[in-house]
Design an enzyme around this catalytic site. Structure first.
Site, PDB file in Angstrom:
ATOM      1  N   CYS A 264      15.572  18.638  17.273  1.00 25.23           N
ATOM      2  CA  CYS A 264      15.849  18.461  18.708  1.00 25.23           C
ATOM      3  C   CYS A 264      16.947  19.449  19.073  1.00 25.23           C
ATOM      4  CB  CYS A 264      16.282  17.029  19.012  1.00 25.23           C
ATOM      5  SG  CYS A 264      15.136  15.742  18.461  1.00 25.23           S
ATOM      6  N   ALA A 265      16.628  20.734  19.032  1.00 20.36           N
ATOM      7  CA  ALA A 265      17.649  21.774  18.922  1.00 20.36           C
ATOM      8  C   ALA A 265      18.305  22.203  20.233  1.00 20.36           C
ATOM      9  CB  ALA A 265      17.054  23.006  18.243  1.00 20.36           C
ATOM     10  N   ALA A 266      17.619  22.062  21.355  1.00 21.20           N
ATOM     11  CA  ALA A 266      18.167  22.602  22.607  1.00 21.20           C
ATOM     12  C   ALA A 266      19.477  21.912  22.975  1.00 21.20           C
ATOM     13  CB  ALA A 266      17.155  22.437  23.737  1.00 21.20           C
ATOM     14  N   PRO A 267      20.441  22.655  23.543  1.00 17.19           N
ATOM     15  CA  PRO A 267      20.365  24.068  23.946  1.00 17.19           C
ATOM     16  C   PRO A 267      20.722  25.069  22.861  1.00 17.19           C
ATOM     17  CG  PRO A 267      22.410  23.145  24.722  1.00 17.19           C
ATOM     18  CD  PRO A 267      21.687  22.010  24.035  1.00 17.19           C
ATOM     19  N   GLY A 268      20.913  24.599  21.615  1.00 21.58           N
ATOM     20  CA  GLY A 268      21.062  25.531  20.500  1.00 21.58           C
ATOM     21  C   GLY A 268      22.442  25.637  19.885  1.00 21.58           C
ATOM     22  N   GLY A 269      23.382  24.826  20.338  1.00 22.73           N
ATOM     23  CA  GLY A 269      24.742  24.910  19.798  1.00 22.73           C
ATOM     24  C   GLY A 269      24.810  24.659  18.307  1.00 22.73           C
ATOM     25  N   ASP A 288      11.972  22.214  19.993  1.00 22.96           N
ATOM     26  CA  ASP A 288      12.157  21.408  21.195  1.00 22.96           C
ATOM     27  C   ASP A 288      10.797  21.244  21.866  1.00 22.96           C
ATOM     28  OD1 ASP A 288      14.685  20.338  22.789  1.00 22.96           O
ATOM     29  OD2 ASP A 288      13.199  20.951  24.275  1.00 22.96           O
ATOM     30  N   ASP A 333      19.567  15.618  16.019  1.00 21.05           N
ATOM     31  CA  ASP A 333      20.515  15.272  17.091  1.00 21.05           C
ATOM     32  C   ASP A 333      19.666  14.575  18.153  1.00 21.05           C
ATOM     33  OD1 ASP A 333      23.127  15.280  18.297  1.00 21.05           O
ATOM     34  OD2 ASP A 333      22.340  16.740  19.715  1.00 21.05           O
ATOM     35  N   CYS A 386      25.178  11.719  20.862  1.00 17.88           N
ATOM     36  CA  CYS A 386      26.388  11.858  21.685  1.00 17.88           C
ATOM     37  C   CYS A 386      26.595  10.570  22.487  1.00 17.88           C
ATOM     38  CB  CYS A 386      26.301  13.070  22.606  1.00 17.88           C
ATOM     39  SG  CYS A 386      24.886  13.073  23.734  1.00 17.88           S
TER      40      CYS A 386
END
Length: 450
Positions: A264-269, A288, A333, A386
């Site tokens: 679930c990579a976006a936005p890539g941080g 994503d 994530d 988060c």
């Protein structure tokens, strides 16, 4: 295009948030792009009025209802937005003269064709201004939930939910901390520079800088204009990322040459952070379900000079048989309620419900059950959110280790000693804005049995 003044734009955005269910951060960006006459101070003023009004919405409505014959639920949406912005300025922006807040609110009402109600707007705002020190709040000792809901503007379901796990005093501290404007944190790109050099460059760009609290690559910045306009940003010397989010990469502990999957990579941080930690050696698959979000990841990777990231359009709830047992480390994530980032996105508390949490738990467990299959025997799985929500965090992890071939693995070798706590040796940590002065974040490290 007609040039609107900052207060008019703030009211316009607030109407979109309340009436059209727009998200504050997207609506702000859209209007800043649309109204090119706005300078840096205008944008900061609008952002403060919008986020502040959303952050303190129920507190503001409580005060309006105390001094207005017509109650908020009976008001025209536009009038309510005008009043809310006005009351926010009066109660929370001490540098704004009361006369300016009142007069500009009246002007907006007249300009938007509601001149007949301009006297009402003026009367309510000036009455509140005169009685700022006489506002009657619920009695905390007799009704602490009602008090916190009004004073800190939180829906009752969140307070009642947290009360299942935390004390009322802790919850009040958490709500207070979550109502404060967060500092901006950036991650120094150690592939291209070092922290001291970057801090010097940022200072030359008139950015106020200070070291991060927990991690060597973290820098706090303030008093900056648009970050995208900074030469150091465009040269790929840093990435905006909260320290809590950076901790995910450290706890994953990716090594050069490994295969990493971020589902679930976006936005890539986190994916780009892994690329830096791996010294740009190995393979990172960043997935994503939205193509436009994959574009964000590709753009960040290119700007930062990270060449080992492959983006893939893929649904994390669907098994990819080709990647089963192929990954050294997998990072989840997970989509979550976001109760840990209310500081940054205050509209979250008005857009979520207890039903949403139950639905999210179902999705999170589906992602865990599917994506854990990609981890090699002996490999590492990171689960993070988060949010501050036991159902989405520890209860999910307990369910997972009872049903799958994984054990929790201590996180202490990968975090600073200042973050050691009762649970860090067990394999997970929960960060809180009121305790750690960062986003609320949950991170668990799990190892697949051999």
């Amino acid at each position: 295009m007609t040039k609107l003044n900052p207060r008019e734009i703030a009211v316009k955005i607030l109407c979109e948030i309340n009436d059209d269910q727009a998200y504050s951060n997207f609506s702000l960006q859209e209007h800043f792009s649309q109204y090119t006459h706005l300078n840096t101070l205008d944008k900061a003023f609008i952002t403060e009025m919008v986020n502040g009004t959303v952050r303190h919405m129920s507190h503001i409505d409580y005060v309006i209802n105390q001094f207005s014959i017509t109650k908020t639920n009976k008001m025209k949406p536009l009038i309510l937005s005008i009043l809310r912005v006005g009351v926010y300025q009066i109660l929370f922006m001490s540098k704004v003269p009361v006369s300016a807040a009142c007069n500009e609110a009246v002007k907006i009402a007249k300009k938007r064709g509601l001149g007949g109600l301009s006297g009402f707007v003026n009367g309510v705002l000036r009455t509140i201004a005169r009685n700022m020190n006489n506002i009657s709040y619920p009695d905390r000792s007799k009704n602490p939930i009602e008090y916190i809901c009004v004073k800190y503007s939180y829906p009752k379901w969140i307070i009642r939910y947290w009360l299942e796990y935390y004390s009322i005093d802790f919850i009040e501290e958490l709500c207070s901390a979550s109502n404060k404007n967060p500092q901006i944190t950036v991650r120094c790109n150690l592939l291209r520079t070092n922290k001291d050099t970057l801090m010097e460059l940022l200072a030359k760009e008139n950015v106020k800088v200070s070291p991060g609290v927990f991690l060597p690559e973290a820098i706090h910045i303030s008093q900056t204009s648009a970050i995208n306009d900074l030469a150091s940003f465009n040269q790929g010397l840093f990435q905006v990322q909260d320290e809590s989010s950076m901790l995910v990469g450290h706890i994953l502990d990716p090594k050069p040459g490994e295969k990493i999957l971020d589902v679930c990579a976006a936005p890539g941080g986190k994916a780009t952070h892994c690329g830096e930690l791996m010294n740009n050696q190995g393979q990172i698959f960043a997935r994503d379900i939205h193509e436009h979000k994959l574009t964000l990841i590709r753009n960040s990777a290119k700007r930062l000079g990270i060449e080992i990231i492959t983006t893939e359009l893929y649904d994390a709830t669907i098994l990819d048989k080709e990647k089963v047992c192929q990954m050294d480390r997998v990072m989840i994530d997970a989509p979550c309620s976001g109760l840990g980032i209310i500081r940054k996105k205050p509209d979250i508390k008005w857009k979520k419900s207890s039903k949403d949490i139950d639905e999210l738990v179902s999705i999170q467990r589906k992602i865990l059950s599917v994506c854990s299959q990609y981890v090699k025997p002996g490999g590492v799985l990171i689960y993070s959110t988060c949010t501050i929500s036991e159902k989405e965090n520890l209860e999910n992890i307990n369910w997972f280790i009872q049903n799958f071939d994984f054990d929790l693995d201590t996180v202490e070798p990968y975090i600073p000693e200042t973050l050691y706590c009762d649970t860090s040796k067990k394999g997970y940590i929960q960060l809180f804005p009121n305790v750690h002065n960062c986003d609320g974040f949950f991170i668990a490290r799990l190892k697949r049995k051999r």
